[in-house]
Design an enzyme around this catalytic site. Sequence first.
Site, PDB file in Angstrom:
ATOM      1  N   GLU A  64      -2.646  -1.618  -3.128  1.00  0.00           N
ATOM      2  CA  GLU A  64      -3.674  -0.898  -2.790  1.00  0.00           C
ATOM      3  C   GLU A  64      -3.436   0.726  -2.773  1.00  0.00           C
ATOM      4  OE1 GLU A  64      -4.682  -3.970   0.839  1.00  0.00           O
ATOM      5  OE2 GLU A  64      -3.778  -1.927   1.342  1.00  0.00           O
TER       6      GLU A  64
ATOM      7  N   HIS B 132       1.033  -1.345  -0.037  1.00  0.00           N
ATOM      8  CA  HIS B 132      -0.036  -0.032  -0.110  1.00  0.00           C
ATOM      9  C   HIS B 132       0.930   1.111   0.045  1.00  0.00           C
ATOM     10  CE1 HIS B 132      -3.900   1.808   1.614  1.00  0.00           C
ATOM     11  NE2 HIS B 132      -3.262   2.965   0.985  1.00  0.00           N
TER      12      HIS B 132
ATOM     13  N   HIS C 291      -8.270  -5.534   7.097  1.00  0.00           N
ATOM     14  CA  HIS C 291      -8.230  -4.776   8.011  1.00  0.00           C
ATOM     15  C   HIS C 291      -8.245  -5.311   9.580  1.00  0.00           C
ATOM     16  CE1 HIS C 291      -6.879  -0.960   9.690  1.00  0.00           C
ATOM     17  NE2 HIS C 291      -6.687  -0.522   8.622  1.00  0.00           N
TER      18      HIS C 291
END
Length: 237
Positions: free
Chosen positions: A70, A43, A190
């Site tokens: 991401e 990310h 998450h």
Amino acid sequence: MTRLSVNINKVALIRNSRGGNLPDLVKIAIDCEKFGAQGITVHPRPDQRHVRFDDIPKLKYAVTTEFNIEGNPTSDFMKLVIENRPHQCTLVPDPPGVLTSNSGWNTVLNQSFLKEVVANLHEHGIRVSLFVDADERMVEAASQTGADRIELYTGTFAHDFYTNKDLAVKAHKQCAFLANNIGLGVNAGHDLNLENLKFYKSNVLPLHEVSIGHALISDALYYGLQNTIQMYKKQLM
Ligand code: PXP
């Protein structure tokens, strides 16, 4: 089967704290795969405090499983993704500087923007997943953008798991069922960890992929990376 994609951002954070190349992010990615990871997630954030933009080509070259990038589709991010063509791009709506992703897209309000971004990524052969909260309206509208998958934001589930796990997972079950009916694949991520993962996986069907970083890398301090990856995979059986 639910694939385990290891998010290696936290490893990059440790490396960046000293300015050198220890731990070596590319070696960690290769070793995660050797130890059983079925994908590697990164990310890159605008401030590059974790994975840096210049890590991406090296990782793209090294990763032999599924490479997932991401991020928020700014022009810099889109350029990076298109140049490196990961297998999957997960779009998240993070504002710059946010500590960690903490909510999904409003796919209703951002419908036309997302449609354009998804089409652009598809032109380059990249599968697209949209990070969304477990809200059926958001899932429905996600399918209208042309996205291939959703990634359900599991932060709220993980928090509520300790008070009422059946209630915590309810909306996720419904969203996964709906997504499947309208042709969207389902990923999740998450705050998934060794305590909540098995329960989540056994309730949310189908679940194509989970991407896990913080808890997995923290557990690796105690159990080692190889054991930890195997322990997470066991939760997904
Ligand atoms: N999915 C998204 C969109 C994320 O931003 C993150 C954190 O970078 C994760 C999954 C993984 O979350 P965690 O590090 O809590 O496992």
